[in-house]
Design an enzyme around this catalytic site. Structure first.
Site, PDB file in Angstrom:
ATOM      1  N   ASP A   2      -8.922  55.643  13.219  1.00  0.00           N
ATOM      2  CA  ASP A   2      -9.020  54.085  14.215  1.00  0.00           C
ATOM      3  C   ASP A   2      -8.548  54.342  15.241  1.00  0.00           C
ATOM      4  OD1 ASP A   2     -10.241  53.045  11.843  1.00  0.00           O
ATOM      5  OD2 ASP A   2      -8.205  52.504  10.838  1.00  0.00           O
ATOM      6  N   ARG A  14      -4.007  54.392  -1.800  1.00  0.00           N
ATOM      7  CA  ARG A  14      -3.271  53.054  -1.315  1.00  0.00           C
ATOM      8  C   ARG A  14      -2.304  52.759  -2.626  1.00  0.00           C
ATOM      9  NH1 ARG A  14      -5.515  52.307   3.773  1.00  0.00           N
ATOM     10  NH2 ARG A  14      -7.829  52.737   3.749  1.00  0.00           N
ATOM     11  N   ASP A  21      -5.315  53.631  15.883  1.00  0.00           N
ATOM     12  CA  ASP A  21      -4.593  52.469  16.292  1.00  0.00           C
ATOM     13  C   ASP A  21      -3.034  52.645  16.069  1.00  0.00           C
ATOM     14  OD1 ASP A  21      -4.684  53.239  13.364  1.00  0.00           O
ATOM     15  OD2 ASP A  21      -5.019  51.103  12.783  1.00  0.00           O
ATOM     16  N   ASP A  26      -0.631  53.577  10.369  1.00  0.00           N
ATOM     17  CA  ASP A  26       0.493  52.895  10.551  1.00  0.00           C
ATOM     18  C   ASP A  26       1.044  52.418   9.277  1.00  0.00           C
ATOM     19  OD1 ASP A  26      -1.673  51.022  10.333  1.00  0.00           O
ATOM     20  OD2 ASP A  26      -1.232  49.906  12.131  1.00  0.00           O
ATOM     21  N   THR A  57      -5.623  59.265  11.411  1.00  0.00           N
ATOM     22  CA  THR A  57      -6.665  58.129  11.188  1.00  0.00           C
ATOM     23  C   THR A  57      -7.698  58.100  12.207  1.00  0.00           C
ATOM     24  OG1 THR A  57      -6.712  55.647  11.045  1.00  0.00           O
ATOM     25  CG2 THR A  57      -4.892  56.430  12.344  1.00  0.00           C
ATOM     26  N   GLY A  80      -5.770  55.776   4.679  1.00  0.00           N
ATOM     27  CA  GLY A  80      -7.224  56.124   4.774  1.00  0.00           C
ATOM     28  C   GLY A  80      -7.302  57.611   5.192  1.00  0.00           C
ATOM     29  N   ARG A 131     -10.285  48.776  12.323  1.00  0.00           N
ATOM     30  CA  ARG A 131      -9.471  47.730  11.895  1.00  0.00           C
ATOM     31  C   ARG A 131      -9.233  47.000  13.058  1.00  0.00           C
ATOM     32  NH1 ARG A 131      -5.373  49.506   7.222  1.00  0.00           N
ATOM     33  NH2 ARG A 131      -4.447  51.104   8.824  1.00  0.00           N
TER      34      ARG A 131
HETATM   35  P1  ADP Z   1      -2.822  53.491   6.651  1.00  0.00           P
HETATM   36  O1  ADP Z   1      -1.737  54.703   6.658  1.00  0.00           O
HETATM   37  O2  ADP Z   1      -4.268  54.551   6.883  1.00  0.00           O
HETATM   38  O3  ADP Z   1      -2.784  52.579   7.589  1.00  0.00           O
HETATM   39  P2  ADP Z   1      -2.212  51.767   4.421  1.00  0.00           P
HETATM   40  O4  ADP Z   1      -1.803  50.511   5.400  1.00  0.00           O
HETATM   41  O5  ADP Z   1      -3.328  51.393   3.579  1.00  0.00           O
HETATM   42  O6  ADP Z   1      -3.144  52.917   5.216  1.00  0.00           O
HETATM   43  O7  ADP Z   1      -0.911  52.211   4.081  1.00  0.00           O
HETATM   44  C1  ADP Z   1      -0.768  53.280   3.218  1.00  0.00           C
HETATM   45  C2  ADP Z   1       0.174  53.117   2.310  1.00  0.00           C
HETATM   46  O8  ADP Z   1       1.499  53.288   2.955  1.00  0.00           O
HETATM   47  C3  ADP Z   1       0.162  52.148   1.464  1.00  0.00           C
HETATM   48  O9  ADP Z   1      -0.791  52.089   0.215  1.00  0.00           O
HETATM   49  C4  ADP Z   1       1.691  51.898   1.068  1.00  0.00           C
HETATM   50  O10 ADP Z   1       1.871  53.186  -0.044  1.00  0.00           O
HETATM   51  C5  ADP Z   1       2.300  52.389   2.083  1.00  0.00           C
HETATM   52  N1  ADP Z   1       2.889  51.281   2.801  1.00  0.00           N
HETATM   53  C6  ADP Z   1       2.252  50.421   3.573  1.00  0.00           C
HETATM   54  N2  ADP Z   1       3.127  49.592   4.140  1.00  0.00           N
HETATM   55  C7  ADP Z   1       4.018  49.659   3.496  1.00  0.00           C
HETATM   56  C8  ADP Z   1       5.682  48.863   3.736  1.00  0.00           C
HETATM   57  N3  ADP Z   1       5.593  47.680   4.479  1.00  0.00           N
HETATM   58  N4  ADP Z   1       6.426  49.611   3.275  1.00  0.00           N
HETATM   59  C9  ADP Z   1       6.227  50.833   2.363  1.00  0.00           C
HETATM   60  N5  ADP Z   1       5.268  51.420   2.307  1.00  0.00           N
HETATM   61  C10 ADP Z   1       4.031  51.038   2.836  1.00  0.00           C
END
Ligand code: ADP
Length: 319
Positions: free
Chosen positions: A127, A72, A129, A103, A125, A11, A171
């Site tokens: 959030d 994403r 978080d 995260d 972010t 995000g 979230r």
């Molecule tokens: P944020 O970073 O804001 O928490 P997301 O949870 O959508 O957003 O995570 C962003 C991107 O990080 C995902 O679209 C993916 O490319 C990568 N990602 C998330 N979880 C994993 C994971 N367990 N292993 C590898 N890459 C991941």
């Protein structure tokens, strides 16, 4: 190290541009070469990156969003996809990757680090978080945006003796809701950290009405319940007109406030300091106004964000 690369992921948040600028300018001042990857891990996989110079980040400190783009890309959880990503980095002779994100993005950085490519994570972010830091880049800007929206709702709610429910992002973390509710003087606060009981909320609102309250504002974090349904239920039970407002992506936009710009600039520069000291696999945070770093794997697996229970207690006294 000689060459580094930076990306923004997950995000978007106000201040990400300021963080990229911080990374780029600090790296250049140390004589490093810097590349920028477009659209997060997706662009890394597709090998879309470009060399950045100091002018690539001109006029960026005050701009919301991220000029590198974010995405994403759930396929990044797949080891073979990451192997291709590491290959793209190695063929250009890149030594380290700075990931600005939440995260989820840290999980990607953790995996790459485990697989032999050193990453530094910066918390970007709204959030708030992310473990290992008091504050994330973008949080303070979003907080201002939410408080301004609550102020506007208050004006119209009190004129019409209405109940307003406002849904705030975050979230699984109630920080943004809790801080905005205190600053906006909300009467009721519903957070993901505290079990939600709809009837308790209705009873509290009724008690407020019988005390003579002209209006009520309920601040609630997203994903707790369907707030339109909640509004209908409260209206039925209290006989007061009740409106639900989902603030949505408005909260993600706008120019970063000064604190987010400072946080982003400090964290960006600190990431370069860490890399020059030979660190990899770390995530950057601010604790008691000082820059700190933690093992990114430990931060994800073991560190928990403390819940601000004392803030909630204070808020309740001021209802
Ligand atoms: P944020 O970073 O804001 O928490 P997301 O949870 O959508 O957003 O995570 C962003 C991107 O990080 C995902 O679209 C993916 O490319 C990568 N990602 C998330 N979880 C994993 C994971 N367990 N292993 C590898 N890459 C991941």
């Amino acid at each position: 190290i000689k060459k580094i690369v930076v990306l923004t992921s997950g995000g978007d948040a106000p201040g990400m541009n300021a963080a990229i600028r911080g990374v780029v300018r600090a790296a250049l001042s140390e004589g490093l070469e810097v590349f920028g990857i477009y659209d997060g891990y997706l662009g890394l996989y597709e090998d879309r990156m470009e060399k950045l110079d100091r002018y690539s980040v001109s006029d960026m400190i005050n701009r919301g969003g991220t000029f590198l783009g974010s995405a994403r890309f759930p396929q990044f959880k797949d080891g073979s996809v990451r192997a291709k990503a590491i290959e793209n980095l190695k063929k250009r002779g890149i030594d380290a990757l700075v990931v600005i994100g939440g995260d989820g993005s840290y999980m990607g950085a953790k995996r790459l680090t485990e697989e032999g490519f050193p990453c530094i994570g910066l918390p970007g972010t709204i959030d708030n978080d992310v473990a290992g830091t008091d504050y994330t880049i973008g949080y303070f800007t979003a907080l201002e945006t939410v408080v301004e929206a609550i102020d506007r709702l208050r004006d119209t709610s009190s004129s019409h003796q209405r109940i307003s429910i406002v849904e705030v992002m975050g979230r699984h973390c109630g920080d943004l809701t809790l801080a905005a509710a205190i600053a906006g003087g909300c009467e009721f606060i519903v957070l993901p950290e505290i079990e939600f009981n709809r009837e308790d909320l209705v009873n509290e609102i009724k008690a407020g009405i019988s005390k003579g309250k002209k209006h009520a504002i309920v601040a609630i974090t997203e994903h707790i319940c369907d707030i339109n349904e909640l509004a209908r239920h409260i209206e039925q039970e209290t006989q007061r007109e009740t409106r639900a407002t989902v603030l949505g992506h408005i909260q993600r936009g706008g120019p970063p406030v000064a604190y987010d710009r400072i946080l982003a600039s400090r964290m960006g520069a600190y990431a370069i300091e860490l890399l020059l000291q030979g660190y990899g696999g770390r995530c950057v945070g601010i604790l008691n106004e000082k820059m700190v770093h933690h093992d990114i794997i430990d931060a994800i697996e073991n560190m928990k964000r403390p819940f601000k229970g004392d803030w909630l207690e204070t808020a309740k006294k001021l209802y």
